[in-house]
Scaffold this active site. Sequence first.
Site, PDB file in Angstrom:
ATOM      1  N   ASN A 170      43.564  35.741  44.263  1.00 43.56           N
ATOM      2  CA  ASN A 170      44.213  36.243  45.487  1.00 43.56           C
ATOM      3  C   ASN A 170      44.008  35.340  46.703  1.00 43.56           C
ATOM      4  O   ASN A 170      44.691  35.495  47.708  1.00 43.56           O
ATOM      5  CB  ASN A 170      43.739  37.668  45.818  1.00 43.56           C
ATOM      6  CG  ASN A 170      44.304  38.730  44.905  1.00 43.56           C
ATOM      7  OD1 ASN A 170      43.690  39.755  44.654  1.00 43.56           O
ATOM      8  ND2 ASN A 170      45.509  38.508  44.391  1.00 43.56           N
ATOM      9  N   ASP A 207      47.782  48.000  42.062  1.00 48.82           N
ATOM     10  CA  ASP A 207      48.916  47.084  42.233  1.00 48.82           C
ATOM     11  C   ASP A 207      50.143  47.796  42.809  1.00 48.82           C
ATOM     12  O   ASP A 207      50.360  48.973  42.544  1.00 48.82           O
ATOM     13  CB  ASP A 207      49.250  46.473  40.860  1.00 48.82           C
ATOM     14  CG  ASP A 207      50.132  45.248  40.996  1.00 48.82           C
ATOM     15  OD1 ASP A 207      50.269  44.721  42.114  1.00 48.82           O
ATOM     16  OD2 ASP A 207      50.683  44.821  39.971  1.00 48.82           O
ATOM     17  N   GLY A 208      50.940  47.023  43.526  1.00 46.22           N
ATOM     18  CA  GLY A 208      52.223  47.529  44.025  1.00 46.22           C
ATOM     19  C   GLY A 208      52.241  47.794  45.519  1.00 46.22           C
ATOM     20  O   GLY A 208      53.228  48.331  46.043  1.00 46.22           O
ATOM     21  N   ARG A 212      49.949  43.873  32.446  1.00 45.90           N
ATOM     22  CA  ARG A 212      48.987  42.795  32.163  1.00 45.90           C
ATOM     23  C   ARG A 212      47.623  43.124  32.756  1.00 45.90           C
ATOM     24  O   ARG A 212      47.506  44.007  33.607  1.00 45.90           O
ATOM     25  CB  ARG A 212      49.515  41.444  32.683  1.00 45.90           C
ATOM     26  CG  ARG A 212      49.887  41.457  34.139  1.00 45.90           C
ATOM     27  CD  ARG A 212      50.338  40.094  34.643  1.00 45.90           C
ATOM     28  NE  ARG A 212      50.817  40.226  36.004  1.00 45.90           N
ATOM     29  CZ  ARG A 212      52.091  40.374  36.356  1.00 45.90           C
ATOM     30  NH1 ARG A 212      53.033  40.362  35.439  1.00 45.90           N
ATOM     31  NH2 ARG A 212      52.436  40.518  37.625  1.00 45.90           N
ATOM     32  N   THR A 222      39.892  36.430  42.172  1.00 36.48           N
ATOM     33  CA  THR A 222      39.641  35.010  42.470  1.00 36.48           C
ATOM     34  C   THR A 222      40.972  34.291  42.730  1.00 36.48           C
ATOM     35  O   THR A 222      40.998  33.278  43.414  1.00 36.48           O
ATOM     36  CB  THR A 222      38.922  34.331  41.275  1.00 36.48           C
ATOM     37  OG1 THR A 222      39.516  34.786  40.064  1.00 36.48           O
ATOM     38  CG2 THR A 222      37.445  34.669  41.245  1.00 36.48           C
TER      39      THR A 222
HETATM   40  C1  FPP Z   1      47.855  44.203  44.660  1.00 36.22           C
HETATM   41  O1  FPP Z   1      49.111  44.628  45.168  1.00 36.22           O
HETATM   42  C2  FPP Z   1      46.816  44.579  45.622  1.00 36.22           C
HETATM   43  C3  FPP Z   1      45.892  43.724  46.131  1.00 36.22           C
HETATM   44  C4  FPP Z   1      45.814  42.303  45.771  1.00 36.22           C
HETATM   45  C5  FPP Z   1      44.928  44.195  47.147  1.00 36.22           C
HETATM   46  C6  FPP Z   1      44.361  45.541  46.895  1.00 36.22           C
HETATM   47  C7  FPP Z   1      43.500  45.888  48.017  1.00 36.22           C
HETATM   48  C8  FPP Z   1      43.447  47.098  48.610  1.00 36.22           C
HETATM   49  C9  FPP Z   1      44.182  48.292  48.133  1.00 36.22           C
HETATM   50  C10 FPP Z   1      42.548  47.297  49.771  1.00 36.22           C
HETATM   51  C11 FPP Z   1      41.134  47.213  49.312  1.00 36.22           C
HETATM   52  C12 FPP Z   1      40.266  47.901  50.208  1.00 36.22           C
HETATM   53  C13 FPP Z   1      39.202  48.605  49.827  1.00 36.22           C
HETATM   54  C14 FPP Z   1      38.544  49.407  50.841  1.00 36.22           C
HETATM   55  C15 FPP Z   1      38.656  48.608  48.455  1.00 36.22           C
HETATM   56  P1  FPP Z   1      50.194  43.534  45.527  1.00 36.22           P
HETATM   57  O2  FPP Z   1      49.987  43.105  46.933  1.00 36.22           O
HETATM   58  O3  FPP Z   1      50.128  42.394  44.552  1.00 36.22           O
HETATM   59  O4  FPP Z   1      51.515  44.332  45.371  1.00 36.22           O
HETATM   60  P2  FPP Z   1      52.934  43.716  44.958  1.00 36.22           P
HETATM   61  O5  FPP Z   1      52.797  43.255  43.531  1.00 36.22           O
HETATM   62  O6  FPP Z   1      53.849  44.877  45.091  1.00 36.22           O
HETATM   63  O7  FPP Z   1      53.238  42.601  45.907  1.00 36.22           O
END
Ligand code: FPP
Length: 245
Positions: free
Chosen positions: A70, A22-23, A199, A68
Amino acid sequence: MKSKFELEHFEVLPKHVGVIMDGNGRWAKNRGLERSEGHKAGANVFRTICEYACDLGIECITFYAFSTENWARPEMEIKGIMSLLRSYLLEALDRKKENEEKGMRIKFVGDVSRVDKDLQKMIKIIEKQSAGKTRTVVNIAVNYGGKQEILRSVKEIAKGIERGNLSADDVTEELIEKNLYTPDFPSCDLIIRPSGEYRLSNFLTWQSAYSEFWFSDILWPDFTVENFNEALRAYEKRNRRFGGI
Ligand code: FPP
């Protein structure tokens, strides 16, 4: 086996680690970049931690790549994450030999029938070609939801009851586990969640019943091998009683 990392020694290692990556969005925003850049940087950290966990000999590590929930994100962002996944899959096909030598088994958890067909095909091949490897299982959770996973298991069991193959008394914890996406893996010992959120977000709902948690304010793209070590050190000191004394 030679590792490119300086491997730390741990008295106790978790058998199964869950990682919530996350992040990424905030990391990108802090730098005035598009969110997709955050996911790209996050995918690179995934590669590093994946390799390090394997070199350490962790039995199983599950990364939360796409939930699910996202699907509610903008289409552009979803496409971006899927395209990062595609790049990784192509790379894993290409790195067959190196991954084999490392003993890395790659598995996907979640309902992958909703992702593009070309991704599904690659997933099948990669799962098959790495199936015999036993050092570390790398689970990638894609279109994964913990509640949906339990629901799916319960439905499978209900079908067995409908067909007359099972009775209500046959429904045990073991049977529910057998029908999860992770039947052969240990329950989750440690969940790592960076980015200052506290969480579980529908991640490994069943498997985390007795998990230890490690939280940090670090945003996933800034997460390092040292941070992973920190989480493992914290785990080493935990007194796990599983409801006993
Ligand atoms: C959450 O951060 C991250 C995700 C929903 C996507 C994670 C996916 C990857 C790191 C790429 C996956 C690829 C492979 C090869 C496994 P966020 O977007 O919710 O961050 P934020 O809370 O700061 O907005």
